[in-house]
Design a protein around this motif. Structure first.
Motif, mmCIF file in Angstrom:
data_model
loop_
_atom_site.group_PDB
_atom_site.id
_atom_site.type_symbol
_atom_site.label_atom_id
_atom_site.label_comp_id
_atom_site.label_asym_id
_atom_site.label_seq_id
_atom_site.Cartn_x
_atom_site.Cartn_y
_atom_site.Cartn_z
ATOM 1 N N MET A 168 0.918 -1.088 0.105
ATOM 2 C CA MET A 168 0.018 0.010 -0.170
ATOM 3 C C MET A 168 0.825 1.195 0.046
ATOM 4 O O MET A 168 2.002 1.217 0.619
ATOM 5 N N GLN A 169 0.664 2.143 -0.834
ATOM 6 C CA GLN A 169 1.371 3.450 -0.987
ATOM 7 C C GLN A 169 0.417 4.637 -0.584
ATOM 8 O O GLN A 169 -0.835 4.874 -1.291
ATOM 9 N N LYS A 170 0.970 5.382 0.287
ATOM 10 C CA LYS A 170 0.075 6.487 0.751
ATOM 11 C C LYS A 170 -0.018 7.601 -0.655
ATOM 12 O O LYS A 170 1.295 7.960 -1.003
ATOM 13 N N THR A 171 -0.841 8.347 -0.998
ATOM 14 C CA THR A 171 -0.885 9.165 -2.374
ATOM 15 C C THR A 171 -1.574 10.481 -1.966
ATOM 16 O O THR A 171 -1.183 11.351 -2.670
ATOM 17 N N GLY A 172 -1.963 10.854 -0.749
ATOM 18 C CA GLY A 172 -2.471 11.849 -0.273
ATOM 19 C C GLY A 172 -3.277 11.917 0.888
ATOM 20 O O GLY A 172 -3.607 10.951 1.539
ATOM 21 N N ARG A 180 -9.232 12.697 5.271
ATOM 22 C CA ARG A 180 -9.145 11.782 4.261
ATOM 23 C C ARG A 180 -7.713 11.281 3.862
ATOM 24 O O ARG A 180 -7.102 12.017 3.689
ATOM 25 N N LEU A 181 -7.459 10.119 4.008
ATOM 26 C CA LEU A 181 -6.111 9.456 3.714
ATOM 27 C C LEU A 181 -6.414 8.362 2.320
ATOM 28 O O LEU A 181 -7.095 7.513 2.375
ATOM 29 N N ASP A 182 -5.630 8.642 1.331
ATOM 30 C CA ASP A 182 -5.548 8.334 -0.021
ATOM 31 C C ASP A 182 -4.617 7.349 -0.057
ATOM 32 O O ASP A 182 -3.352 7.585 0.195
ATOM 33 N N THR A 183 -4.843 6.291 -0.963
ATOM 34 C CA THR A 183 -3.797 5.339 -1.212
ATOM 35 C C THR A 183 -3.922 4.446 -2.144
ATOM 36 O O THR A 183 -5.270 4.540 -2.931
ATOM 37 N N ARG A 184 -2.657 4.007 -2.903
ATOM 38 C CA ARG A 184 -2.824 3.070 -4.231
ATOM 39 C C ARG A 184 -2.476 1.786 -3.168
ATOM 40 O O ARG A 184 -1.569 1.753 -2.605
ATOM 41 N N GLN A 185 -3.325 0.716 -3.756
ATOM 42 C CA GLN A 185 -2.911 -0.654 -3.198
ATOM 43 C C GLN A 185 -3.327 -1.823 -4.059
ATOM 44 O O GLN A 185 -4.046 -1.643 -5.201
ATOM 45 N N ALA A 208 -4.889 -3.541 -9.041
ATOM 46 C CA ALA A 208 -4.589 -2.283 -8.769
ATOM 47 C C ALA A 208 -5.946 -1.524 -8.083
ATOM 48 O O ALA A 208 -6.837 -1.517 -9.141
ATOM 49 N N MET A 209 -5.851 -0.959 -7.080
ATOM 50 C CA MET A 209 -6.812 -0.342 -6.352
ATOM 51 C C MET A 209 -6.856 1.044 -5.875
ATOM 52 O O MET A 209 -5.313 1.412 -5.436
ATOM 53 N N LEU A 210 -7.584 1.870 -5.963
ATOM 54 C CA LEU A 210 -7.455 3.263 -5.096
ATOM 55 C C LEU A 210 -8.395 3.034 -3.839
ATOM 56 O O LEU A 210 -9.368 2.703 -3.918
ATOM 57 N N GLY A 211 -7.733 3.551 -2.813
ATOM 58 C CA GLY A 211 -8.397 3.381 -1.518
ATOM 59 C C GLY A 211 -8.520 4.850 -0.951
ATOM 60 O O GLY A 211 -7.346 5.694 -1.112
ATOM 61 N N LEU A 223 -13.026 1.625 -1.815
ATOM 62 C CA LEU A 223 -12.209 1.010 -2.776
ATOM 63 C C LEU A 223 -12.430 0.961 -3.972
ATOM 64 O O LEU A 223 -13.949 0.543 -4.234
ATOM 65 N N THR A 224 -11.897 1.383 -4.937
ATOM 66 C CA THR A 224 -12.327 1.290 -6.593
ATOM 67 C C THR A 224 -11.010 0.814 -7.336
ATOM 68 O O THR A 224 -9.936 1.083 -6.944
ATOM 69 N N PRO A 225 -11.349 0.309 -8.607
ATOM 70 C CA PRO A 225 -10.360 -0.267 -9.382
ATOM 71 C C PRO A 225 -9.493 1.187 -9.833
ATOM 72 O O PRO A 225 -10.343 2.189 -9.650
ATOM 73 N N ALA A 226 -8.034 1.058 -9.918
ATOM 74 C CA ALA A 226 -7.330 2.170 -10.195
ATOM 75 C C ALA A 226 -7.307 2.844 -11.376
ATOM 76 O O ALA A 226 -6.794 3.725 -11.619
ATOM 77 N N LYS A 227 -8.173 2.341 -12.294
ATOM 78 C CA LYS A 227 -8.249 2.866 -13.726
ATOM 79 C C LYS A 227 -8.805 4.103 -13.957
ATOM 80 O O LYS A 227 -8.856 4.757 -14.855
#
Length: 72
Positions: A1-5, A18-23, A29-32, A49-53
């Motif tokens: 998991m990578q924090k993005t914002g 709000r903590l945003d991640t890519r996981q 690949a998901m956005l969280g 959680l949603t697909p990262a696309k």
């Protein structure tokens, strides 16, 4: 998991952290977004959680979910 914002969202005068991640979930690949706020001596936590696309759709969903939170 990578924090993005990290940001503070305000809805009807109530602040949410709000903590945003890519996981990755099962090789997908998901956005969280994890959204937290204190309420009545507890902490309310929501996770979206949603697909990262599609970041735009993810952000719209987060906004929609936040718009449905009601404190009584």
């Amino acid at each position: 998991m990578q924090k993005t914002g990290q940001s503070v969202e305000t809805v009807d005068g109530h602040k949410f952290l709000r903590l945003d991640t890519r996981q990755t979930v099962e090789d997908n690949a998901m956005l969280g977004s994890t959204i937290t706020t204190p309420y009545a001596g507890n902490v309310l936590t929501l996770q979206v959680l949603t697909p990262a696309k599609n970041l735009t759709q993810h952000n719209l969903l987060v906004k929609q979910v936040l718009g449905t939170v009601a404190f009584h």
